[in-house]
Scaffold this motif. Structure first.
Motif, PDB file in Angstrom:
ATOM      1  N   ALA A   3       0.844  -1.192   0.000  1.00  0.00           N
ATOM      2  CA  ALA A   3       0.000   0.000   0.000  1.00  0.00           C
ATOM      3  C   ALA A   3       0.882   1.245   0.000  1.00  0.00           C
ATOM      4  CB  ALA A   3      -0.888  -0.008   1.235  1.00  0.00           C
ATOM      5  N   THR A   4       0.355   2.324  -0.603  1.00  0.00           N
ATOM      6  CA  THR A   4       0.989   3.635  -0.504  1.00  0.00           C
ATOM      7  C   THR A   4       0.286   4.371   0.629  1.00  0.00           C
ATOM      8  OG1 THR A   4       1.369   3.647  -2.880  1.00  0.00           O
ATOM      9  CG2 THR A   4       1.446   5.784  -1.745  1.00  0.00           C
ATOM     10  N   ILE A   5       1.065   4.798   1.618  1.00  0.00           N
ATOM     11  CA  ILE A   5       0.451   5.508   2.755  1.00  0.00           C
ATOM     12  C   ILE A   5       1.148   6.850   2.929  1.00  0.00           C
ATOM     13  CG2 ILE A   5      -0.155   5.388   5.194  1.00  0.00           C
ATOM     14  CD1 ILE A   5       0.168   2.361   5.034  1.00  0.00           C
ATOM     15  N   LEU A   6       0.402   7.933   2.707  1.00  0.00           N
ATOM     16  CA  LEU A   6       0.959   9.277   2.849  1.00  0.00           C
ATOM     17  C   LEU A   6       0.379   9.907   4.107  1.00  0.00           C
ATOM     18  CD1 LEU A   6       0.482  10.599  -0.828  1.00  0.00           C
ATOM     19  CD2 LEU A   6       2.193   9.017   0.074  1.00  0.00           C
ATOM     20  N   LYS A   7       1.261  10.452   4.933  1.00  0.00           N
ATOM     21  CA  LYS A   7       0.789  11.082   6.169  1.00  0.00           C
ATOM     22  C   LYS A   7       1.085  12.575   6.146  1.00  0.00           C
ATOM     23  CE  LYS A   7       0.880  10.881  11.152  1.00  0.00           C
ATOM     24  NZ  LYS A   7       1.643  10.599  12.367  1.00  0.00           N
ATOM     25  N   GLU A  30      -4.011   1.561  -2.741  1.00  0.00           N
ATOM     26  CA  GLU A  30      -3.494   0.227  -3.067  1.00  0.00           C
ATOM     27  C   GLU A  30      -3.578   0.040  -4.569  1.00  0.00           C
ATOM     28  OE1 GLU A  30      -5.018  -3.077  -0.879  1.00  0.00           O
ATOM     29  OE2 GLU A  30      -4.895  -2.013   1.033  1.00  0.00           O
ATOM     30  N   GLU A  31      -2.492  -0.445  -5.123  1.00  0.00           N
ATOM     31  CA  GLU A  31      -2.401  -0.604  -6.572  1.00  0.00           C
ATOM     32  C   GLU A  31      -2.839   0.650  -7.319  1.00  0.00           C
ATOM     33  OE1 GLU A  31      -4.268  -4.313  -7.481  1.00  0.00           O
ATOM     34  OE2 GLU A  31      -2.696  -5.440  -6.447  1.00  0.00           O
ATOM     35  N   PHE A  38      -7.853   8.647   6.370  1.00  0.00           N
ATOM     36  CA  PHE A  38      -8.157   8.162   7.715  1.00  0.00           C
ATOM     37  C   PHE A  38      -7.457   9.034   8.764  1.00  0.00           C
ATOM     38  CE2 PHE A  38      -8.040   4.714   4.656  1.00  0.00           C
ATOM     39  CZ  PHE A  38      -9.271   4.089   4.845  1.00  0.00           C
ATOM     40  N   PRO A  39      -8.182   9.386   9.827  1.00  0.00           N
ATOM     41  CA  PRO A  39      -7.539  10.178  10.886  1.00  0.00           C
ATOM     42  C   PRO A  39      -6.551   9.341  11.695  1.00  0.00           C
ATOM     43  CG  PRO A  39      -9.845   9.737  11.430  1.00  0.00           C
ATOM     44  CD  PRO A  39      -9.618   9.190  10.048  1.00  0.00           C
ATOM     45  N   VAL A  40      -6.758   8.042  11.711  1.00  0.00           N
ATOM     46  CA  VAL A  40      -5.865   7.120  12.434  1.00  0.00           C
ATOM     47  C   VAL A  40      -5.536   5.981  11.473  1.00  0.00           C
ATOM     48  CG1 VAL A  40      -5.715   5.511  14.372  1.00  0.00           C
ATOM     49  CG2 VAL A  40      -6.937   7.693  14.645  1.00  0.00           C
ATOM     50  N   LEU A  41      -4.322   5.478  11.539  1.00  0.00           N
ATOM     51  CA  LEU A  41      -3.938   4.410  10.617  1.00  0.00           C
ATOM     52  C   LEU A  41      -4.770   3.150  10.899  1.00  0.00           C
ATOM     53  CD1 LEU A  41      -1.847   3.768   8.352  1.00  0.00           C
ATOM     54  CD2 LEU A  41      -0.444   2.720  10.142  1.00  0.00           C
ATOM     55  N   PRO A  42      -5.518   2.667   9.918  1.00  0.00           N
ATOM     56  CA  PRO A  42      -6.325   1.468  10.153  1.00  0.00           C
ATOM     57  C   PRO A  42      -5.428   0.272  10.502  1.00  0.00           C
ATOM     58  CG  PRO A  42      -7.012   2.589   8.147  1.00  0.00           C
ATOM     59  CD  PRO A  42      -5.733   3.223   8.578  1.00  0.00           C
ATOM     60  N   GLU A  43      -5.989  -0.599  11.318  1.00  0.00           N
ATOM     61  CA  GLU A  43      -5.212  -1.708  11.880  1.00  0.00           C
ATOM     62  C   GLU A  43      -4.529  -2.565  10.812  1.00  0.00           C
ATOM     63  OE1 GLU A  43      -6.098  -5.048  15.308  1.00  0.00           O
ATOM     64  OE2 GLU A  43      -7.537  -3.442  14.918  1.00  0.00           O
ATOM     65  N   GLN A  44      -5.231  -2.763   9.687  1.00  0.00           N
ATOM     66  CA  GLN A  44      -4.653  -3.676   8.694  1.00  0.00           C
ATOM     67  C   GLN A  44      -3.363  -3.150   8.073  1.00  0.00           C
ATOM     68  OE1 GLN A  44      -7.796  -2.049   7.623  1.00  0.00           O
ATOM     69  NE2 GLN A  44      -7.898  -2.293   5.391  1.00  0.00           N
ATOM     70  N   ALA A  48       3.054  -1.167   8.093  1.00  0.00           N
ATOM     71  CA  ALA A  48       3.360  -0.856   6.682  1.00  0.00           C
ATOM     72  C   ALA A  48       4.166   0.442   6.615  1.00  0.00           C
ATOM     73  CB  ALA A  48       2.067  -0.723   5.888  1.00  0.00           C
ATOM     74  N   PRO A  49       5.011   0.576   5.579  1.00  0.00           N
ATOM     75  CA  PRO A  49       5.802   1.818   5.484  1.00  0.00           C
ATOM     76  C   PRO A  49       4.913   3.026   5.223  1.00  0.00           C
ATOM     77  CG  PRO A  49       6.145   0.407   3.554  1.00  0.00           C
ATOM     78  CD  PRO A  49       5.280  -0.365   4.491  1.00  0.00           C
ATOM     79  N   VAL A  50       5.199   4.104   5.954  1.00  0.00           N
ATOM     80  CA  VAL A  50       4.420   5.340   5.835  1.00  0.00           C
ATOM     81  C   VAL A  50       5.336   6.450   5.338  1.00  0.00           C
ATOM     82  CG1 VAL A  50       3.166   7.122   7.128  1.00  0.00           C
ATOM     83  CG2 VAL A  50       2.818   4.688   7.679  1.00  0.00           C
ATOM     84  N   GLU A  51       4.889   7.165   4.278  1.00  0.00           N
ATOM     85  CA  GLU A  51       5.604   8.376   3.851  1.00  0.00           C
ATOM     86  C   GLU A  51       5.114   9.495   4.753  1.00  0.00           C
ATOM     87  OE1 GLU A  51       7.748   8.737   1.323  1.00  0.00           O
ATOM     88  OE2 GLU A  51       7.515   6.827   0.276  1.00  0.00           O
ATOM     89  N   ASP A  52       5.915   9.836   5.749  1.00  0.00           N
ATOM     90  CA  ASP A  52       5.464  10.837   6.717  1.00  0.00           C
ATOM     91  C   ASP A  52       5.947  12.220   6.290  1.00  0.00           C
ATOM     92  OD1 ASP A  52       4.809  12.429   8.832  1.00  0.00           O
ATOM     93  OD2 ASP A  52       5.492  11.010  10.362  1.00  0.00           O
ATOM     94  N   TYR A  53       5.010  13.047   5.863  1.00  0.00           N
ATOM     95  CA  TYR A  53       5.365  14.396   5.411  1.00  0.00           C
ATOM     96  C   TYR A  53       5.174  15.436   6.515  1.00  0.00           C
ATOM     97  CZ  TYR A  53       5.710  12.453   0.706  1.00  0.00           C
ATOM     98  OH  TYR A  53       6.075  11.721  -0.386  1.00  0.00           O
TER      99      TYR A  53
END
Lengths: 423, 423
Positions: A3-7, A30-31, A38-44, A48-53
Motif C-alpha cells: 500500500a501507498t500511505i501518505l501522512k 493500493e495498486e 483516515f484520521p488514524v492508521l487502520p489496523e490492517q 506498513a511503510p508510511v511516507e510521513d510528510y
C-alpha cells in the motif's frame, strides 16, 4: 505491491466550495487506487511503510483541461497584439515549427517536465496538426508521468500555407495517428477539430463519425469572442448558434470539452447542460486577448460542468496554482462588470474547479474518493512567515496565491511517485 | 572610485510606451550616477574593468510605490472576505503584532531580502503605527540596500484597541520617530496618515503643518471604494470630494502619493493634475478586494502622474514584474468594462509605470538618463525555449509575464551592487 500511505495535513475538495480536512491524517492507496483518508492508521496497515510528510499539505494534484502544447515556446509574448495579428505573427509560425521532430522533442520534454514540477498530472492538450510531433508529445508526457488526452489538431481551412492540411490528408493522418498511439498507457487520443472556422464540413463529419465509432472524446473552442461568433454564423447559415456547428456532426456530448464559452448565452448554456459538455474556463487567456469574462458563476448555478485550463499561450501561466488564482480574480472582474451583483468564486471553489472538476473528465469522483486513481501533491509551506497559527484552509489559500520556491515536495500521478524532494 | 561599466542588452523606458534599446551596449556610472548608455565603449574608459553580462538584459530596477510592510506575513490570505471583515480578521491583528520588536526584526529582514531579490530597489512603504518597528523596518531596508521612503502610520480613530493611538501620542511618536531616523542614508521618512477615516482633524492639521515645515513627502489612500467615499463624506460634510480632506490640511502637493484613486472622477483627477499628486495604481489589490478598476488610461491621457504599487497584502504579488503584468491585465479588464472603447496598456507602457514613473518620485529622470542614480537589474532569460530569435522587446515582454527561476543575475541600487549570481 505494498500500500501507498501518505501522512500529513490532507485537504481535498469533495464538492464546490467545500474542503475536507484531516490533520495528521493518512491517505492510503493500493495498486494506485485510493482506499480512503483516515484520521488514524487502520489496523490492517499497522507496520506498513508510511511516507510521513509531517505537517505538509497533501492535496489533490491539478488538472489542466485546455492548453496548446506547441505554443509553449511563445509563452508570455505578443499579447499586445489583436487576436488575428497574434495568430499570424506568433501562433501559426510557432506551431509550424513542429514539423521538425527534433525541435518537438526538445520543447515537449521541457513542457512535460514543467507540468510535472508544477503538480499538474492531468491534461487535455492540443498538439499541432503534425502526426509525428503529436506522438512525440504523447511519449514525453508518458515519460514524465503526466496523464490525460492529447489531440492531433485538424485544420483544413483558414490556416496559413505552413499550417494547414488538405481534407483527405487530415483524415488519413488522423487515422494513422490513432493507429500509432494505441500503446500509450497513460496518455490517450482526443479528437481535436481546431475550431469551426478551421474545419470544412466534410472534415467535421468525418471526425464526428470517428468519435462515435471509436468512442473517442472531443475537444474544441466555443464562443471565445464576438467576431469569431459572427464568422461562424457566416460559415454556417443553417445553424442559429455556434454550438450547433459541433452538434450537427456528433461532436457534442458528455465526452466533449469546449474551451472558453465566454459569450455562451442562456440557450447555448442549456445545450451544454443537456448534453453534458464540459466548459473549460481559461481566465488568463480571455483577459489577455480581451475576449471578455466568462459568466462562470452563472454556469455553476445552472449546473454546468466547468473545469479550468491554462490555455497557454493565450494564457500566460502554465502553473495551475496561478490559473486557479486567475479564475478567482476573473470572477471578481465579472462581479464588478455585473455591478457587484454576481458572487465571486471563493478560493475553495476555484480549487475545486482546478482539481475535482477537472478530474471528473477522466472519471474521477470529487476529492480523494475511494476508488479514484491516486493523483496527489505534497506541499511544504513551512518557510513562509506566519501572522498567526494558520488553519489548513488558510494555508491552502496562501499556496494558491503565493508561489513558493521549492515548496513542492512530492508529486503522485496515477499511483506513481513522479517526483520527490527532501525538505 | 572607478567607473561602473555594465555590458549587455540594455533596455530602458525613456517615455510612456517607448523602449530605448542598445544591444551589446555599455551602461556607465561614476560615483553611483549614470553617465550614459553607449553602443561602443568611450575612449576614456579604455582598459577600465567591465562587468560583461553577455547577452543578458540590463534593465532599470523596479519601484514599488505603495505597500504595507506589516501585512507581509498575511500575503495571499483572507481575500474571500469583504473589506471590513478582512481588515478586522487579518490586517489589524497582523499589524498589531509589530508592537514586538523581535517579530518586526524577523519579518522585515525577510521582506527587505525578498524585495531586493525581486529587483525592487525603490519603495514607498506604510509601516504600522509603532515607532520602534518602523525604525527596524528602515534599518533592514537600509541593510539590504533597498532605498526610498517609509512612513510610521498615524491613526487616532476608527481602529481597534490594539491598533490605534491617542492624538497627542500620535503626534509625539511621530516627532520622536523623525528625530530617530535622521541617520539613515538611503531610507527617508514620509508622513503617513493612514486615510481620512483613521485620522482626526487635529492630527491631519498637525501632519500638514509638519510636512510644510520640514519639507516632508506624504502618502495616503484615496477613493478606493464607494463605501469609503461615502464614509469620508459623512466625516467631512464641508468637503465636496474626498481629496479635499487632504488638501485642506496641506497634504496635497507634488510630493504626495495617493494610492488607488479607483473612483476619482474628472474633478478629482483635475485636482491631482493641478497639484502634481502622483496616483499609485494597485491593480491586484483593487481586483482582489473588488474595489473596481482604476481608469489608468484616462489618467495618463489627462497627463496625471501614475506609478505602480504592489499594495501587499491587498495585492498578492510582491514581485513587481507581476505587478506590471497585473496593471496590463487590469487595463484589459477596464477596456472590456468600457465596452472595448479604452485602449489597454501595452507591456512597454506598464514597464514604464513600474520603473521610470516610480523613479520620478525620487527625482529620477526617465530611463537610464545621465545624472540618474544607478538602479539596474541584470536578467538572464537564456534558459527559456525560443520560438524564433527574439528581439529585446520580446524578451522584456516575456520577462514581465513569465517568472523565471534564478533569472536575476545582479541588482544595482543607488550605485551599489547588492546582489550577484553566476550564470
Amino acid at each position: 505491491m505494498p500500500a501507498t500511505i501518505l501522512k500529513g495535513t490532507i485537504v481535498s475538495a469533495p464538492s464546490l466550495g467545500k474542503l475536507d480536512i484531516t490533520e495528521k491524517g493518512y491517505l492510503i492507496a493500493e495498486e494506485g487506487r485510493i482506499k480512503g483518508v483516515f484520521p488514524v492508521l487502520p489496523e490492517q496497515y499497522a507496520g506498513a511503510p508510511v511516507e510521513d510528510y509531517g505537517d505538509a499539505l497533501i492535496l489533490q494534484s491539478l488538472a489542466d483541461l485546455h492548453l496548446h502544447a506547441p505554443q509553449y515556446p511563445m509563452l508570455g509574448m505578443g499579447m499586445d497584439l489583436p487576436l488575428l495579428d497574434w495568430l499570424n505573427a506568433y501562433t501559426f509560425p510557432t506551431e509550424a515549427r513542429f514539423a521538425d521532430p527534433d525541435y518537438a522533442r526538445d520543447i515537449y520534454r521541457r513542457l512535460a517536465r514543467e507540468l510535472m514540477e508544477n503538480g499538474t498530472t492531468r491534461v487535455c492538450m492540443f498538439s499541432s496538426l503534425h502526426r509525428e510531433a503529436t506522438l512525440i508529445l504523447m511519449e514525453e508526457l508518458e515519460r514524465a508521468g503526466v496523464t490525460g488526452y492529447v489531440g492531433k489538431v485538424n485544420m483544413d481551412r483558414n490556416g496559413i500555407p505552413a499550417l494547414q492540411e488538405e481534407t483527405e490528408e487530415s483524415k488519413r493522418e488522423t487515422l494513422l495517428w490513432l493507429e500509432a498511439c494505441q500503446d500509450f498507457q497513460h496518455v490517450k487520443p482526443i479528437l481535436t477539430p481546431r475550431f469551426t472556422p478551421s474545419c470544412t464540413d466534410g472534415l467535421m463529419d468525418f471526425l464526428g463519425k470517428l468519435a462515435a465509432e471509436r468512442g473517442l472524446p472531443v475537444q474544441s473552442h466555443l464562443s471565445e469572442n464576438t467576431g469569431e461568433i459572427q464568422w461562424v454564423k457566416e460559415l454556417h447559415p443553417d445553424c442559429s448558434q455556434y454550438w450547433e456547428t459541433y452538434a450537427k456532426y456528433g461532436l457534442w456530448n458528455d465526452r466533449t470539452l469546449m474551451a472558453h464559452c465566454v459569450w455562451s448565452d442562456e440557450r447555448e448554456r442549456a445545450a451544454m447542460r443537456a448534453a453534458g459538455v464540459t466548459v473549460v474556463h481559461c481566465a488568463d487567456s480571455n483577459q489577455n486577448i480581451c475576449s471578455g469574462v466568462a459568466p462562470v458563476r452563472r454556469m455553476l448555478d445552472e449546473g454546468l460542468k466547468v473545469a479550468l485550463g491554462s490555455d497557454i499561450a493565450g494564457g500566460d501561466h502554465l502553473n495551475m496554482f496561478d490559473v486557479v488564482a486567475a479564475s478567482v480574480r476573473a470572477s471578481k472582474a465579472r462581479r464588478m462588470q455585473d455591478g457587484w451583483e454576481t458572487d465571486f468564486l471563493t478560493v475553495a471553489e476555484g480549487w475545486y474547479l482546478g482539481t475535482s472538476a477537472g478530474a471528473a473528465f477522466f472519471g474521477g469522483r470529487p476529492g480523494f474518493a475511494p476508488g479514484n486513481s491516486l493523483h496527489a501533491i505534497v506541499l511544504d509551506d513551512g518557510d513562509l512567515p506566519q501572522p498567526h497559527p494558520l488553519t489548513p484552509q488558510e494555508r491552502l489559500e496562501r499556496c494558491v496565491y503565493r508561489r513558493q520556491k521549492n515548496a513542492l515536495r512530492a508529486v503522485w500521478s496515477s499511483g506513481r511517485l513522479l517526483f520527490s524532494r527532501e525538505k
